[in-house]
Design a protein around this motif. Structure first.
Motif, PDB file in Angstrom:
ATOM      1  N   LEU A 147       3.351  63.524  40.851  1.00  0.00           N
ATOM      2  CA  LEU A 147       3.531  64.453  41.964  1.00  0.00           C
ATOM      3  C   LEU A 147       4.256  63.779  43.117  1.00  0.00           C
ATOM      4  CD1 LEU A 147       0.099  66.315  42.011  1.00  0.00           C
ATOM      5  CD2 LEU A 147       2.342  67.408  41.852  1.00  0.00           C
ATOM      6  N   SER A 148       3.832  62.574  43.475  1.00  0.00           N
ATOM      7  CA  SER A 148       4.487  61.846  44.564  1.00  0.00           C
ATOM      8  C   SER A 148       5.957  61.597  44.259  1.00  0.00           C
ATOM      9  CB  SER A 148       3.775  60.506  44.815  1.00  0.00           C
ATOM     10  OG  SER A 148       2.464  60.709  45.274  1.00  0.00           O
ATOM     11  N   GLU A 149       6.235  61.229  43.014  1.00  0.00           N
ATOM     12  CA  GLU A 149       7.615  60.966  42.615  1.00  0.00           C
ATOM     13  C   GLU A 149       8.467  62.218  42.751  1.00  0.00           C
ATOM     14  OE1 GLU A 149      10.798  58.657  41.355  1.00  0.00           O
ATOM     15  OE2 GLU A 149       8.751  57.991  41.763  1.00  0.00           O
ATOM     16  N   ARG A 150       7.931  63.360  42.335  1.00  0.00           N
ATOM     17  CA  ARG A 150       8.720  64.598  42.399  1.00  0.00           C
ATOM     18  C   ARG A 150       8.860  65.107  43.825  1.00  0.00           C
ATOM     19  NH1 ARG A 150       5.908  68.145  37.816  1.00  0.00           N
ATOM     20  NH2 ARG A 150       4.127  66.857  38.454  1.00  0.00           N
ATOM     21  N   ILE A 151       7.822  64.959  44.640  1.00  0.00           N
ATOM     22  CA  ILE A 151       7.947  65.343  46.053  1.00  0.00           C
ATOM     23  C   ILE A 151       9.013  64.488  46.734  1.00  0.00           C
ATOM     24  CG2 ILE A 151       6.749  65.334  48.273  1.00  0.00           C
ATOM     25  CD1 ILE A 151       4.197  66.130  46.727  1.00  0.00           C
ATOM     26  N   HIS A 152       9.002  63.204  46.432  1.00  0.00           N
ATOM     27  CA  HIS A 152      10.015  62.283  46.968  1.00  0.00           C
ATOM     28  C   HIS A 152      11.410  62.698  46.503  1.00  0.00           C
ATOM     29  CE1 HIS A 152      11.531  58.375  48.411  1.00  0.00           C
ATOM     30  NE2 HIS A 152      12.267  58.351  47.313  1.00  0.00           N
ATOM     31  N   ALA A 153      11.549  63.007  45.202  1.00  0.00           N
ATOM     32  CA  ALA A 153      12.848  63.415  44.655  1.00  0.00           C
ATOM     33  C   ALA A 153      13.308  64.732  45.269  1.00  0.00           C
ATOM     34  CB  ALA A 153      12.760  63.538  43.133  1.00  0.00           C
ATOM     35  N   ALA A 154      12.366  65.661  45.508  1.00  0.00           N
ATOM     36  CA  ALA A 154      12.718  66.933  46.134  1.00  0.00           C
ATOM     37  C   ALA A 154      13.269  66.709  47.531  1.00  0.00           C
ATOM     38  CB  ALA A 154      11.499  67.848  46.184  1.00  0.00           C
ATOM     39  N   ALA A 155      12.675  65.768  48.269  1.00  0.00           N
ATOM     40  CA  ALA A 155      13.192  65.436  49.605  1.00  0.00           C
ATOM     41  C   ALA A 155      14.585  64.831  49.505  1.00  0.00           C
ATOM     42  CB  ALA A 155      12.235  64.474  50.309  1.00  0.00           C
ATOM     43  N   GLN A 156      14.800  63.972  48.513  1.00  0.00           N
ATOM     44  CA  GLN A 156      16.128  63.391  48.321  1.00  0.00           C
ATOM     45  C   GLN A 156      17.167  64.457  47.985  1.00  0.00           C
ATOM     46  OE1 GLN A 156      15.116  60.432  45.279  1.00  0.00           O
ATOM     47  NE2 GLN A 156      15.579  58.815  46.762  1.00  0.00           N
ATOM     48  N   GLN A 157      16.729  65.529  47.312  1.00  0.00           N
ATOM     49  CA  GLN A 157      17.611  66.632  46.949  1.00  0.00           C
ATOM     50  C   GLN A 157      17.793  67.624  48.107  1.00  0.00           C
ATOM     51  OE1 GLN A 157      19.206  67.411  43.884  1.00  0.00           O
ATOM     52  NE2 GLN A 157      18.684  65.367  43.166  1.00  0.00           N
ATOM     53  N   LYS A 158      17.223  67.290  49.283  1.00  0.00           N
ATOM     54  CA  LYS A 158      17.328  68.132  50.483  1.00  0.00           C
ATOM     55  C   LYS A 158      16.643  69.482  50.307  1.00  0.00           C
ATOM     56  CE  LYS A 158      19.923  64.879  52.200  1.00  0.00           C
ATOM     57  NZ  LYS A 158      19.341  63.891  53.146  1.00  0.00           N
ATOM     58  N   CYS A 159      15.587  69.520  49.493  1.00  0.00           N
ATOM     59  CA  CYS A 159      14.840  70.761  49.302  1.00  0.00           C
ATOM     60  C   CYS A 159      13.988  71.058  50.534  1.00  0.00           C
ATOM     61  CB  CYS A 159      13.947  70.663  48.074  1.00  0.00           C
ATOM     62  SG  CYS A 159      14.849  70.621  46.514  1.00  0.00           S
ATOM     63  N   GLU A 160      13.862  72.330  50.851  1.00  0.00           N
ATOM     64  CA  GLU A 160      13.037  72.771  51.978  1.00  0.00           C
ATOM     65  C   GLU A 160      11.597  73.040  51.563  1.00  0.00           C
ATOM     66  OE1 GLU A 160      16.640  75.277  54.176  1.00  0.00           O
ATOM     67  OE2 GLU A 160      15.178  76.303  52.906  1.00  0.00           O
ATOM     68  N   LEU A 161      11.393  73.195  50.259  1.00  0.00           N
ATOM     69  CA  LEU A 161      10.097  73.621  49.763  1.00  0.00           C
ATOM     70  C   LEU A 161       9.864  73.025  48.383  1.00  0.00           C
ATOM     71  CD1 LEU A 161       7.828  75.658  50.681  1.00  0.00           C
ATOM     72  CD2 LEU A 161       9.006  77.369  49.285  1.00  0.00           C
ATOM     73  N   ALA A 162       8.614  72.635  48.113  1.00  0.00           N
ATOM     74  CA  ALA A 162       8.196  72.229  46.773  1.00  0.00           C
ATOM     75  C   ALA A 162       7.054  73.144  46.356  1.00  0.00           C
ATOM     76  CB  ALA A 162       7.735  70.773  46.759  1.00  0.00           C
ATOM     77  N   VAL A 163       7.101  73.659  45.137  1.00  0.00           N
ATOM     78  CA  VAL A 163       6.069  74.590  44.671  1.00  0.00           C
ATOM     79  C   VAL A 163       5.572  74.163  43.295  1.00  0.00           C
ATOM     80  CG1 VAL A 163       7.090  76.485  45.971  1.00  0.00           C
ATOM     81  CG2 VAL A 163       7.680  76.201  43.576  1.00  0.00           C
ATOM     82  N   ALA A 164       4.347  74.561  42.984  1.00  0.00           N
ATOM     83  CA  ALA A 164       3.744  74.240  41.683  1.00  0.00           C
ATOM     84  C   ALA A 164       2.663  75.261  41.393  1.00  0.00           C
ATOM     85  CB  ALA A 164       3.168  72.830  41.688  1.00  0.00           C
ATOM     86  N   GLN A 165       2.282  75.345  40.122  1.00  0.00           N
ATOM     87  CA  GLN A 165       1.235  76.276  39.711  1.00  0.00           C
ATOM     88  C   GLN A 165       0.118  75.496  39.015  1.00  0.00           C
ATOM     89  OE1 GLN A 165       4.597  76.895  38.437  1.00  0.00           O
ATOM     90  NE2 GLN A 165       4.923  77.736  40.482  1.00  0.00           N
ATOM     91  N   CYS A 166      -1.111  76.004  39.151  1.00  0.00           N
ATOM     92  CA  CYS A 166      -2.246  75.329  38.525  1.00  0.00           C
ATOM     93  C   CYS A 166      -3.408  76.301  38.409  1.00  0.00           C
ATOM     94  CB  CYS A 166      -2.672  74.114  39.350  1.00  0.00           C
ATOM     95  SG  CYS A 166      -3.175  74.524  41.032  1.00  0.00           S
TER      96      CYS A 166
END
Length: 266
Positions: free
Chosen positions: A220-239
């Motif tokens: 999760l941390s890796e993907r949140i970090h990657a999303a920030a690098q991709q200039k994403c405004e939002l990260a979403v997930a389902q559970c």
């Protein structure tokens, strides 16, 4: 702040990644999984001939103003020998719609939480050095599929199908596959789809023998970090609500956007 606009963006991100995933599988030579996608009103209907699970045969985006399309949607699935599964978002439905679904022979069959966060660059300085996270290579989708199947209870004979249906996403714009190893042993996977400045964490799984070691937190941390690098405004997930995945997402800084209701045909 949570708003109908934000909820709409979360919903649309789920539709975007699912549509792109299903289209990629459909574009395999001969459409081996029998994929169909049909849109009407705000609603997108997904169907697979060979994959009977609800996740591949589901109705997304359905809302109160689409009630006039309900009979056509039900016919779409009935004509293909499949029960319909609707994902209903609290702010998009009303009592009239739910009563009508009940009258048509559907019932509420479950709940599922959609989580969100603002992506930020993160550091892993204090994390376990035995855990390594990296991108999956093009020739490693059998490894990915083995973890996918063994973690979710699918039989081993499903490994070639899972590998093929995910490998088609490898070079597709917006898709990122991650492998987590512990002591150099492949142990967990995570997937991310990026579109319209939103990162969707579309799948994650850990082999049973490696659970409880922090692998999903790291992914999760890796993907949140990657999303920030991709200039994403939002990260979403389902559970699943209050599942271990839910707790991992809360620890990673994500919070509930909404809890959707699943409605299924009897």
């Amino acid at each position: 702040m949570l708003s109908e606009t934000l909820i709409s963006r979360i919903v649309q991100s789920e539709i975007d990644y699912m549509t792109d995933r299903m289209l990629a599988i459909k574009e395999r030579p001969g459409n081996p999984e029998g994929i169909e996608i049909w849109q009407t009103g705000h609603t997108t209907c997904y169907y697979s001939e060979t994959m009977p699970w609800a996740s591949f045969n589901t109705v997304k985006g359905f809302r109160g103003e689409d009630i006039e399309h309900l009979d056509s949607i039900l016919e779409f699935y009935e004509s293909r020998g499949r029960n319909a599964h609707f994902e209903l978002i609290p702010s998009f439905v009303d009592q009239t719609l739910m009563r009508t679904l009940s009258q048509r022979g559907l019932y509420q069959s479950g709940f599922h939480a959609s989580m969100y966060a603002t992506p930020v660059l993160q550091t892993n300085e204090k994390d376990d050095a035995a855990i390594r996270i990296r991108m999956i290579e093009a020739d490693e989708f059998e490894v990915y599929a083995r973890i996918h199947c063994r973690s979710t209870g699918l039989p081993n004979d499903g490994i070639p199908h899972v590998a093929g249906n995910n490998k088609v996403l490898y070079d597709r714009a917006g898709w990122f596959f991650y492998l987590a190893s512990i002591e150099n042993e492949p142990a967990a996977v995570g997937v991310m789809h990026v579109s319209n400045r939103i990162a969707s964490f579309t799948f994650a799984a850990t082999l049973p023998e490696y659970r409880g070691k922090g692998l999903q937190g790291r992914l999760l941390s890796e993907r949140i970090h990657a999303a920030a690098q991709q200039k994403c405004e939002l990260a979403v997930a389902q559970c699943a609500f209050l599942s271990q995945s839910h707790r991992n997402m809360e620890k990673a800084g994500m919070r509930i956007g909404y809890v959707r209701a699943s409605w299924s045909q009897r």
